[in-house]
Scaffold this motif. Structure first.
Motif, PDB file in Angstrom:
ATOM      1  N   THR A   1      50.826  19.941  41.816  1.00 59.13           N
ATOM      2  CA  THR A   1      51.265  19.623  43.178  1.00 59.13           C
ATOM      3  C   THR A   1      51.811  18.210  43.218  1.00 59.13           C
ATOM      4  OG1 THR A   1      49.120  18.775  43.797  1.00 59.13           O
ATOM      5  CG2 THR A   1      49.494  21.138  44.142  1.00 59.13           C
ATOM      6  N   ARG A   2      52.530  17.883  44.325  1.00 59.83           N
ATOM      7  CA  ARG A   2      53.104  16.554  44.475  1.00 59.83           C
ATOM      8  C   ARG A   2      52.016  15.481  44.507  1.00 59.83           C
ATOM      9  NH1 ARG A   2      57.771  14.199  45.922  1.00 59.83           N
ATOM     10  NH2 ARG A   2      57.674  12.221  47.098  1.00 59.83           N
ATOM     11  N   ALA A   3      50.885  15.809  45.139  1.00 63.26           N
ATOM     12  CA  ALA A   3      49.796  14.840  45.212  1.00 63.26           C
ATOM     13  C   ALA A   3      49.255  14.509  43.830  1.00 63.26           C
ATOM     14  CB  ALA A   3      48.677  15.373  46.104  1.00 63.26           C
ATOM     15  N   ARG A   4      49.129  15.552  42.993  1.00 62.66           N
ATOM     16  CA  ARG A   4      48.621  15.300  41.646  1.00 62.66           C
ATOM     17  C   ARG A   4      49.609  14.482  40.834  1.00 62.66           C
ATOM     18  NH1 ARG A   4      45.993  21.136  39.845  1.00 62.66           N
ATOM     19  NH2 ARG A   4      44.246  21.118  41.338  1.00 62.66           N
ATOM     20  N   LYS A   5      50.898  14.734  41.048  1.00 69.75           N
ATOM     21  CA  LYS A   5      51.914  13.959  40.338  1.00 69.75           C
ATOM     22  C   LYS A   5      51.846  12.484  40.715  1.00 69.75           C
ATOM     23  CE  LYS A   5      55.269  17.672  39.619  1.00 69.75           C
ATOM     24  NZ  LYS A   5      56.643  18.142  39.902  1.00 69.75           N
ATOM     25  N   LEU A   6      51.557  12.206  41.995  1.00 64.17           N
ATOM     26  CA  LEU A   6      51.462  10.823  42.437  1.00 64.17           C
ATOM     27  C   LEU A   6      50.210  10.142  41.905  1.00 64.17           C
ATOM     28  CD1 LEU A   6      52.636  11.132  46.142  1.00 64.17           C
ATOM     29  CD2 LEU A   6      53.903  10.169  44.221  1.00 64.17           C
ATOM     30  N   GLN A   7      49.177  10.957  41.595  1.00 68.70           N
ATOM     31  CA  GLN A   7      47.927  10.390  41.109  1.00 68.70           C
ATOM     32  C   GLN A   7      48.023   9.934  39.652  1.00 68.70           C
ATOM     33  OE1 GLN A   7      44.903  13.294  41.765  1.00 68.70           O
ATOM     34  NE2 GLN A   7      44.719  12.867  43.951  1.00 68.70           N
ATOM     35  N   LEU A   8      48.933  10.557  38.899  1.00 72.23           N
ATOM     36  CA  LEU A   8      49.013  10.231  37.476  1.00 72.23           C
ATOM     37  C   LEU A   8      49.372   8.768  37.214  1.00 72.23           C
ATOM     38  CD1 LEU A   8      50.646  13.455  36.009  1.00 72.23           C
ATOM     39  CD2 LEU A   8      48.279  12.713  35.845  1.00 72.23           C
ATOM     40  N   PRO A   9      50.425   8.194  37.860  1.00 75.84           N
ATOM     41  CA  PRO A   9      50.689   6.765  37.629  1.00 75.84           C
ATOM     42  C   PRO A   9      49.539   5.879  38.056  1.00 75.84           C
ATOM     43  CG  PRO A   9      52.575   7.834  38.651  1.00 75.84           C
ATOM     44  CD  PRO A   9      51.437   8.798  38.729  1.00 75.84           C
ATOM     45  N   ARG A  10      48.864   6.261  39.178  1.00 70.51           N
ATOM     46  CA  ARG A  10      47.731   5.467  39.626  1.00 70.51           C
ATOM     47  C   ARG A  10      46.614   5.474  38.595  1.00 70.51           C
ATOM     48  NH1 ARG A  10      47.293   7.519  45.931  1.00 70.51           N
ATOM     49  NH2 ARG A  10      49.347   6.722  46.616  1.00 70.51           N
ATOM     50  N   MET A  11      46.351   6.653  38.034  1.00 69.66           N
ATOM     51  CA  MET A  11      45.316   6.750  36.999  1.00 69.66           C
ATOM     52  C   MET A  11      45.699   5.927  35.775  1.00 69.66           C
ATOM     53  SD  MET A  11      44.353  10.785  37.290  1.00 69.66           S
ATOM     54  CE  MET A  11      43.236  10.694  35.910  1.00 69.66           C
ATOM     55  N   GLY A  12      47.003   5.916  35.461  1.00 72.86           N
ATOM     56  CA  GLY A  12      47.457   5.115  34.330  1.00 72.86           C
ATOM     57  C   GLY A  12      47.244   3.636  34.574  1.00 72.86           C
ATOM     58  N   ARG A  13      47.528   3.184  35.797  1.00 75.92           N
ATOM     59  CA  ARG A  13      47.320   1.777  36.115  1.00 75.92           C
ATOM     60  C   ARG A  13      45.842   1.422  36.078  1.00 75.92           C
ATOM     61  NH1 ARG A  13      51.520   2.763  39.894  1.00 75.92           N
ATOM     62  NH2 ARG A  13      49.980   3.097  41.552  1.00 75.92           N
ATOM     63  N   TRP A  14      44.997   2.348  36.605  1.00 77.77           N
ATOM     64  CA  TRP A  14      43.555   2.107  36.553  1.00 77.77           C
ATOM     65  C   TRP A  14      43.077   1.986  35.104  1.00 77.77           C
ATOM     66  CZ3 TRP A  14      40.095   0.499  39.872  1.00 77.77           C
ATOM     67  CH2 TRP A  14      40.341   0.662  41.249  1.00 77.77           C
ATOM     68  N   ALA A  15      43.624   2.846  34.248  1.00 83.04           N
ATOM     69  CA  ALA A  15      43.223   2.796  32.838  1.00 83.04           C
ATOM     70  C   ALA A  15      43.635   1.475  32.196  1.00 83.04           C
ATOM     71  CB  ALA A  15      43.841   3.968  32.081  1.00 83.04           C
ATOM     72  N   LEU A  16      44.854   1.003  32.533  1.00 83.83           N
ATOM     73  CA  LEU A  16      45.316  -0.267  31.990  1.00 83.83           C
ATOM     74  C   LEU A  16      44.466  -1.432  32.503  1.00 83.83           C
ATOM     75  CD1 LEU A  16      49.203   0.148  32.167  1.00 83.83           C
ATOM     76  CD2 LEU A  16      47.755   0.180  30.134  1.00 83.83           C
ATOM     77  N   ASP A  17      44.153  -1.398  33.797  1.00 85.56           N
ATOM     78  CA  ASP A  17      43.320  -2.456  34.375  1.00 85.56           C
ATOM     79  C   ASP A  17      41.934  -2.461  33.740  1.00 85.56           C
ATOM     80  OD1 ASP A  17      45.393  -3.165  36.009  1.00 85.56           O
ATOM     81  OD2 ASP A  17      44.661  -2.048  37.757  1.00 85.56           O
ATOM     82  N   LEU A  18      41.378  -1.254  33.551  1.00 87.39           N
ATOM     83  CA  LEU A  18      40.052  -1.162  32.941  1.00 87.39           C
ATOM     84  C   LEU A  18      40.077  -1.669  31.506  1.00 87.39           C
ATOM     85  CD1 LEU A  18      37.146  -0.225  33.296  1.00 87.39           C
ATOM     86  CD2 LEU A  18      37.839   2.036  32.480  1.00 87.39           C
ATOM     87  N   ALA A  19      41.153  -1.330  30.771  1.00 84.17           N
ATOM     88  CA  ALA A  19      41.269  -1.798  29.390  1.00 84.17           C
ATOM     89  C   ALA A  19      41.397  -3.320  29.337  1.00 84.17           C
ATOM     90  CB  ALA A  19      42.478  -1.144  28.718  1.00 84.17           C
ATOM     91  N   PHE A  20      42.148  -3.890  30.296  1.00 80.78           N
ATOM     92  CA  PHE A  20      42.308  -5.344  30.345  1.00 80.78           C
ATOM     93  C   PHE A  20      40.975  -6.031  30.637  1.00 80.78           C
ATOM     94  CE2 PHE A  20      42.951  -9.180  32.894  1.00 80.78           C
ATOM     95  CZ  PHE A  20      43.677  -9.956  32.001  1.00 80.78           C
ATOM     96  N   VAL A  21      40.236  -5.486  31.603  1.00 81.20           N
ATOM     97  CA  VAL A  21      38.935  -6.074  31.956  1.00 81.20           C
ATOM     98  C   VAL A  21      37.976  -5.982  30.773  1.00 81.20           C
ATOM     99  CG1 VAL A  21      36.916  -5.825  33.447  1.00 81.20           C
ATOM    100  CG2 VAL A  21      39.204  -5.646  34.424  1.00 81.20           C
ATOM    101  N   TRP A  22      37.996  -4.836  30.087  1.00 82.57           N
ATOM    102  CA  TRP A  22      37.121  -4.658  28.933  1.00 82.57           C
ATOM    103  C   TRP A  22      37.462  -5.651  27.820  1.00 82.57           C
ATOM    104  CZ3 TRP A  22      32.821  -2.995  26.884  1.00 82.57           C
ATOM    105  CH2 TRP A  22      32.738  -2.800  25.503  1.00 82.57           C
ATOM    106  N   LYS A  23      38.776  -5.823  27.548  1.00 82.45           N
ATOM    107  CA  LYS A  23      39.180  -6.747  26.490  1.00 82.45           C
ATOM    108  C   LYS A  23      38.850  -8.184  26.868  1.00 82.45           C
ATOM    109  CE  LYS A  23      43.088  -8.026  23.554  1.00 82.45           C
ATOM    110  NZ  LYS A  23      44.509  -7.782  23.229  1.00 82.45           N
ATOM    111  N   ALA A  24      39.061  -8.536  28.140  1.00 85.29           N
ATOM    112  CA  ALA A  24      38.741  -9.896  28.590  1.00 85.29           C
ATOM    113  C   ALA A  24      37.239 -10.156  28.495  1.00 85.29           C
ATOM    114  CB  ALA A  24      39.232 -10.101  30.017  1.00 85.29           C
ATOM    115  N   GLY A  25      36.441  -9.162  28.915  1.00 82.43           N
ATOM    116  CA  GLY A  25      34.990  -9.311  28.827  1.00 82.43           C
ATOM    117  C   GLY A  25      34.509  -9.417  27.388  1.00 82.43           C
ATOM    118  N   LEU A  26      35.112  -8.611  26.504  1.00 79.67           N
ATOM    119  CA  LEU A  26      34.739  -8.657  25.093  1.00 79.67           C
ATOM    120  C   LEU A  26      35.085 -10.013  24.481  1.00 79.67           C
ATOM    121  CD1 LEU A  26      33.725  -7.203  22.529  1.00 79.67           C
ATOM    122  CD2 LEU A  26      36.065  -6.402  22.173  1.00 79.67           C
TER     123      LEU A  26
END
Length: 380
Positions: A7-32
């Protein structure tokens, strides 16, 4: 079976999930990274104050250093055995000819660097030790130019002048200046320049197979011990043989406490090298260099607060001038690496006053990731 279209809603969620994953990876690397820097600070600052505290009651710094070398050799041998069991690959063992001809000069320079640094704690304050030891990069640059590991450039001349000027300012009319201690630690910095230049040349010889720091550390410690033994025999041998704390002990409990304190210093020395290499392997040598600058400032602030070391405004200005030279050198290294399109085989050495930066000649293979956690000897 064909899945229904998103659905269109799910398609819009994919970039958001990608950004969340990038943000989480950045926070993890900074914390490490922050955690690894703090671990490095704990060992580096800890061993500086620990050795200073220990030399107040135990006036045999060369014997202390030799015992540290024995502990580090023991832990490095154990680490090699564990890696060999897990990887099922034999570790490198040099022939006697290569060992004496190529490893001995590096081991002798390293032993003198470490020994003189610890010896200076008998006479010098932690603050003056930290300031003077930060000038090691000056001698590293000089010997890198002599051995043609660096090219003479105007920027390098400016770096040398800044560090030399800072060295003069933070020792000029220092209220707690001690000529004998200053000469010892300055000599250690000078020999440290030879030490790291020889270490770089040693690790760049691919035919020796010492690219892994655990193997370098294992081969260096015995010759370091033997190289330091004549100095120990001349300056401390007789006094130690008549000391009631070691050879003529009358209280077994006191002897065990002294040996336990010395053994703990050896563990801290091994942990310092471990934390340095761990930080470099997970980030970069540039991160370690920058962290080393802030570590120096933290050491000075702690020395002034905990030990009451007196640091004048002129001393602080000289130290700032010295750090500006080190920072310029680090920035030039970073720009040089980027201009060449990425990491290169080792050309020069980073700056760490205590220490000892890890020298790496190439990026590790994936199958060698387990071995990356072992380290070379760190300066105490």
């Amino acid at each position: 079976e064909v899945l229904p279209p998103l659905t269109r809603a799910r398609k819009l969620q994919l970039p958001r999930m990608g950004r969340w994953a990038l943000d989480l990876a950045f926070v993890w690397k900074a914390g490490l990274t922050l955690g690894l820097v703090l671990l490095y600070y704990c060992f580096s600052i800890g061993i500086t104050f620990y050795n200073k505290w220990l030399t107040k009651s135990f006036h045999f710094p060369l014997f202390m250093t030799m015992l540290h070398l024995a502990v580090i050799f023991l832990f490095s041998a154990l680490s090699r055995a564990l890696v060999q069991c897990s990887s099922h690959r034999a570790r490198v063992v040099l022939s006697w000819a290569d060992y004496l001809r190529r490893v001995a000069p590096t081991a002798l320079a390293t032993a003198l660097d470490v020994g003189l640094s610890n010896w200076s704690f008998l006479y010098i304050t932690v603050s003056l030790y930290t300031m003077t030891k930060s000038s090691a990069i000056l001698f590293i640059l000089i010997f890198s130019l002599i051995f043609k590991l660096e090219e003479l450039r105007a920027a390098l001349v400016l770096v040398v002048l800044l560090i030399a000027g800072g060295l003069f300012m933070f020792t000029y009319k220092s209220t707690q200046f001690n000529a004998e201690g200053f000469a010892l630690v300055l000599g250690a910095s000078f020999i440290g320049g030879i030490r790291w230049t020889l270490t770089q040349m040693l690790l760049q010889k691919a035919e020796l197979g010492l690219q892994n720091p655990i193997d370098t550390m294992f081969h260096l410690q015995p010759l370091m011990f033997l190289g330091l033994f004549p100095l120990f025999a001349i300056f401390e041998g007789l006094h130690l043989s008549t000391s009631e704390k070691i050879f003529r002990f009358q209280d077994t409990g006191l002897l065990l406490r002294v040996l336990g304190s010395l053994f703990l210093g050896g563990i801290l020395a091994f942990g310092l090298g471990f934390s340095e290499f761990l930080l470099v392997s997970r980030t970069s040598s540039l991160t370690l260099s920058i962290a080393g600058i802030f570590k120096e400032v933290c050491t000075l602030l702690l020395a002034a607060h905990l030990l009451g070391d007196q640091i004048s405004l002129l001393n602080w200005l000289g130290f700032a001038l010295c750090l500006s030279g080190i920072s310029l050198h680090i920035a030039l290294k970073a720009l040089h690496s980027r201009g060449d399109g990425g990491p290169k085989p080792l050309k020069g050495l980073g700056s760490n006053p205590d220490l000892e930066l890890l020298l790496r000649t190439s990026q590790p293979d994936e199958e060698d990731n387990e071995e990356e956690y072992f380290v070379a000897q760190g300066q105490q």
